[in-house]
Design a protein around this motif. Structure first.
Motif, short mmCIF file in Angstrom:
data_model
loop_
_atom_site.label_atom_id
_atom_site.label_comp_id
_atom_site.label_asym_id
_atom_site.label_seq_id
_atom_site.Cartn_x
_atom_site.Cartn_y
_atom_site.Cartn_z
N ILE A 4 0.83 -1.21 0.00
CA ILE A 4 0.00 0.00 0.00
C ILE A 4 0.86 1.26 0.00
N LEU A 5 0.47 2.22 -0.83
CA LEU A 5 1.03 3.57 -0.82
C LEU A 5 -0.05 4.51 -0.32
N ILE A 6 0.29 5.38 0.62
CA ILE A 6 -0.66 6.34 1.18
C ILE A 6 -0.35 7.72 0.63
N VAL A 7 -1.38 8.40 0.12
CA VAL A 7 -1.23 9.75 -0.42
C VAL A 7 -2.10 10.70 0.39
N GLY A 31 5.16 3.14 1.63
CA GLY A 31 5.57 4.54 1.69
C GLY A 31 4.38 5.47 1.68
N SER A 32 4.71 6.75 1.68
CA SER A 32 3.66 7.76 1.61
C SER A 32 4.12 8.90 0.71
N ALA A 33 3.16 9.66 0.25
CA ALA A 33 3.44 10.80 -0.62
C ALA A 33 2.44 11.89 -0.30
N SER A 34 2.83 13.14 -0.56
CA SER A 34 1.93 14.25 -0.26
C SER A 34 1.56 15.06 -1.49
N ASN A 35 2.11 14.69 -2.65
CA ASN A 35 1.79 15.43 -3.87
C ASN A 35 2.07 14.53 -5.09
N PRO A 36 1.62 14.94 -6.27
CA PRO A 36 1.80 14.10 -7.46
C PRO A 36 3.26 13.72 -7.75
N GLY A 37 4.19 14.63 -7.56
CA GLY A 37 5.60 14.33 -7.80
C GLY A 37 6.12 13.22 -6.90
N GLU A 38 5.75 13.27 -5.64
CA GLU A 38 6.17 12.23 -4.70
C GLU A 38 5.50 10.90 -5.03
N VAL A 39 4.27 10.93 -5.53
CA VAL A 39 3.59 9.70 -5.94
C VAL A 39 4.40 9.03 -7.05
N ARG A 40 4.78 9.81 -8.03
CA ARG A 40 5.57 9.28 -9.15
C ARG A 40 6.88 8.66 -8.63
N GLU A 41 7.58 9.36 -7.73
CA GLU A 41 8.84 8.85 -7.17
C GLU A 41 8.62 7.52 -6.45
N GLN A 42 7.57 7.45 -5.63
CA GLN A 42 7.30 6.22 -4.87
C GLN A 42 6.98 5.06 -5.81
N LEU A 43 6.19 5.33 -6.85
CA LEU A 43 5.82 4.26 -7.77
C LEU A 43 7.00 3.79 -8.62
N GLU A 44 7.98 4.67 -8.84
CA GLU A 44 9.19 4.26 -9.55
C GLU A 44 10.07 3.37 -8.68
N LYS A 45 10.02 3.56 -7.35
CA LYS A 45 10.86 2.80 -6.41
C LYS A 45 10.22 1.49 -5.96
N HIS A 46 8.89 1.47 -5.84
CA HIS A 46 8.22 0.36 -5.19
C HIS A 46 7.08 -0.21 -6.03
N ILE A 68 -1.49 9.64 -12.75
CA ILE A 68 -0.13 9.13 -12.65
C ILE A 68 -0.15 7.64 -12.29
N ILE A 69 -0.97 7.28 -11.33
CA ILE A 69 -1.06 5.89 -10.89
C ILE A 69 -1.47 4.99 -12.06
N LYS A 70 -2.50 5.37 -12.76
CA LYS A 70 -3.00 4.55 -13.86
C LYS A 70 -2.02 4.54 -15.04
N GLU A 71 -1.31 5.64 -15.25
CA GLU A 71 -0.32 5.72 -16.33
C GLU A 71 0.87 4.81 -16.04
N MET A 72 1.31 4.78 -14.79
CA MET A 72 2.51 4.02 -14.44
C MET A 72 2.22 2.54 -14.19
N ASP A 73 1.04 2.23 -13.68
CA ASP A 73 0.70 0.84 -13.41
C ASP A 73 -0.81 0.71 -13.35
#
Length: 92
Positions: A4-7, A31-46, A68-73
């Protein structure tokens, strides 16, 4: 194990939710993210299975995060989490 990723833009709320979820055997907060850029970073790592997106994000940020989520996975599940701020949101 469900990854799970928490935004959420409020770090304390992310930490509390992560603590509750990690108390369950089948959940792993990656992990967690607070904005779209951090979401992208987390999804690239995990690798993730579910992304919990706070309903308190600004509407444009929430839509960008989901895009971003749907685009990346496209296999990730997105769950909007939070309390509506008015009765009309519950009825709609």
């Amino acid at each position: 194990m469900i990854r799970i990723l928490i935004v959420d833009e409020v770090p304390l709320l992310s930490e509390v939710l992560a603590s509750v979820l990690e108390g369950e055997d089948d959940f792993q907060v990656i992990g967690s993210a607070s904005n779209p850029g951090e979401v992208r970073e987390q999804l690239e790592k995990h690798l993730t299975d579910v992304v919990l997106v706070s309903s308190t994000l600004q509407k444009t940020e929430a839509f960008e995060v989901i895009h971003i989520i749907k685009e990346m996975d496209g296999d990730n599940r997105v769950i909007l989490v939070g309390m509506p701020d008015s009765e009309e949101h519950i009825i709609a």
